[in-house]
Design a protein around this motif. Sequence first.
Motif, PDB file in Angstrom:
ATOM      1  N   LEU A 165       6.998   6.806  -0.711  1.00 29.08           N
ATOM      2  CA  LEU A 165       8.247   6.366  -1.322  1.00 29.08           C
ATOM      3  C   LEU A 165       9.209   7.548  -1.435  1.00 29.08           C
ATOM      4  CD1 LEU A 165       9.951   4.161  -2.716  1.00 29.08           C
ATOM      5  CD2 LEU A 165       8.841   4.842  -4.869  1.00 29.08           C
ATOM      6  N   ASP A 166       8.705   8.683  -1.883  1.00 30.78           N
ATOM      7  CA  ASP A 166       9.523   9.885  -2.011  1.00 30.78           C
ATOM      8  C   ASP A 166      10.071  10.324  -0.648  1.00 30.78           C
ATOM      9  OD1 ASP A 166      10.531  12.002  -3.806  1.00 30.78           O
ATOM     10  OD2 ASP A 166       9.279  13.293  -2.551  1.00 30.78           O
ATOM     11  N   GLN A 167       9.242  10.281   0.383  1.00 31.04           N
ATOM     12  CA  GLN A 167       9.683  10.662   1.727  1.00 31.04           C
ATOM     13  C   GLN A 167      10.785   9.724   2.230  1.00 31.04           C
ATOM     14  OE1 GLN A 167       6.051  10.626   3.990  1.00 31.04           O
ATOM     15  NE2 GLN A 167       5.485  12.708   3.395  1.00 31.04           N
ATOM     16  N   ALA A 168      10.613   8.431   2.017  1.00 28.37           N
ATOM     17  CA  ALA A 168      11.620   7.461   2.462  1.00 28.37           C
ATOM     18  C   ALA A 168      12.931   7.668   1.697  1.00 28.37           C
ATOM     19  CB  ALA A 168      11.111   6.036   2.261  1.00 28.37           C
ATOM     20  N   THR A 176       6.652  -4.473  -2.111  1.00 31.27           N
ATOM     21  CA  THR A 176       8.087  -4.572  -2.318  1.00 31.27           C
ATOM     22  C   THR A 176       8.641  -3.238  -2.811  1.00 31.27           C
ATOM     23  OG1 THR A 176       7.774  -6.884  -2.943  1.00 31.27           O
ATOM     24  CG2 THR A 176       9.900  -5.898  -3.480  1.00 31.27           C
ATOM     25  N   VAL A 177       9.761  -2.825  -2.202  1.00 26.37           N
ATOM     26  CA  VAL A 177      10.457  -1.606  -2.610  1.00 26.37           C
ATOM     27  C   VAL A 177      11.889  -1.981  -2.957  1.00 26.37           C
ATOM     28  CG1 VAL A 177      11.303   0.647  -1.826  1.00 26.37           C
ATOM     29  CG2 VAL A 177       9.000  -0.106  -1.196  1.00 26.37           C
ATOM     30  N   TYR A 178      12.391  -1.407  -4.041  1.00 23.35           N
ATOM     31  CA  TYR A 178      13.751  -1.642  -4.507  1.00 23.35           C
ATOM     32  C   TYR A 178      14.500  -0.312  -4.518  1.00 23.35           C
ATOM     33  CZ  TYR A 178      11.406  -5.724  -6.458  1.00 23.35           C
ATOM     34  OH  TYR A 178      10.657  -6.849  -6.631  1.00 23.35           O
ATOM     35  N   GLY A 219       0.786  -1.228   0.000  1.00 24.14           N
ATOM     36  CA  GLY A 219       0.000   0.000   0.000  1.00 24.14           C
ATOM     37  C   GLY A 219       0.820   1.280   0.000  1.00 24.14           C
ATOM     38  N   ILE A 220       2.148   1.181  -0.112  1.00 24.01           N
ATOM     39  CA  ILE A 220       2.982   2.379  -0.122  1.00 24.01           C
ATOM     40  C   ILE A 220       2.544   3.309  -1.251  1.00 24.01           C
ATOM     41  CG2 ILE A 220       4.792   1.325  -1.548  1.00 24.01           C
ATOM     42  CD1 ILE A 220       6.827   2.967   0.129  1.00 24.01           C
ATOM     43  N   THR A 221       2.514   4.589  -0.964  1.00 22.24           N
ATOM     44  CA  THR A 221       2.121   5.583  -1.958  1.00 22.24           C
ATOM     45  C   THR A 221       3.368   6.227  -2.563  1.00 22.24           C
ATOM     46  OG1 THR A 221       2.083   7.414  -0.381  1.00 22.24           O
ATOM     47  CG2 THR A 221       0.024   6.116  -0.631  1.00 22.24           C
ATOM     48  N   ARG A 223      18.092   5.699  -7.107  1.00 17.70           N
ATOM     49  CA  ARG A 223      16.664   5.578  -7.437  1.00 17.70           C
ATOM     50  C   ARG A 223      15.989   4.612  -6.504  1.00 17.70           C
ATOM     51  NH1 ARG A 223      14.729   6.866 -13.222  1.00 17.70           N
ATOM     52  NH2 ARG A 223      12.723   6.226 -12.461  1.00 17.70           N
ATOM     53  N   ALA A 224      14.670   4.743  -6.436  1.00 13.34           N
ATOM     54  CA  ALA A 224      13.849   3.795  -5.677  1.00 13.34           C
ATOM     55  C   ALA A 224      12.603   3.490  -6.490  1.00 13.34           C
ATOM     56  CB  ALA A 224      13.475   4.375  -4.323  1.00 13.34           C
ATOM     57  N   TRP A 225      12.161   2.252  -6.419  1.00 16.04           N
ATOM     58  CA  TRP A 225      10.944   1.797  -7.100  1.00 16.04           C
ATOM     59  C   TRP A 225      10.095   1.048  -6.093  1.00 16.04           C
ATOM     60  CZ3 TRP A 225      15.903   1.024  -8.852  1.00 16.04           C
ATOM     61  CH2 TRP A 225      16.249   1.589 -10.069  1.00 16.04           C
ATOM     62  N   ALA A 226       8.785   1.054  -6.315  1.00 19.38           N
ATOM     63  CA  ALA A 226       7.894   0.337  -5.398  1.00 19.38           C
ATOM     64  C   ALA A 226       6.757  -0.336  -6.145  1.00 19.38           C
ATOM     65  CB  ALA A 226       7.322   1.298  -4.360  1.00 19.38           C
ATOM     66  N   ASP A 227       6.334  -1.467  -5.610  1.00 21.50           N
ATOM     67  CA  ASP A 227       5.126  -2.150  -6.062  1.00 21.50           C
ATOM     68  C   ASP A 227       4.172  -2.146  -4.876  1.00 21.50           C
ATOM     69  OD1 ASP A 227       3.080  -3.805  -6.836  1.00 21.50           O
ATOM     70  OD2 ASP A 227       4.344  -5.539  -7.243  1.00 21.50           O
TER      71      ASP A 227
END
Length: 82
Positions: A19-22, A48-50, A13-15, A39-43
Amino acid sequence: MARFMDVHHGMKGITAEQLDQAHHADLAIEKEEGVHFERAWADPESGTVYCLSEAPSAEAVQRIHTRAGHPADEVHEVPLEA
C-alpha cells in the motif's frame, strides 16, 4: 480544488508495504496533473483500497493512478464533508 475518494477492487492480500509503495508511486507523479493524494486505506481481506485526494477532476485522479500502475475502479467526487 475538489476532493475525491477513489476505490480499487481486487487487491486481496495487499500488505502495508505494498500500500505504501502504491501510494508513493502516485505521490511521485501527482503534480504533473495537479493532484494531491492525501491518504490511502486498505482492507486486505476484501481486497479493497480507498484513496483520498484533491484534484482538478476525476479524470486527473484516474490518469495518475493508471500511470502509476493501479487504475481505480471508481472515482467519486466528495462535495460535502463534516
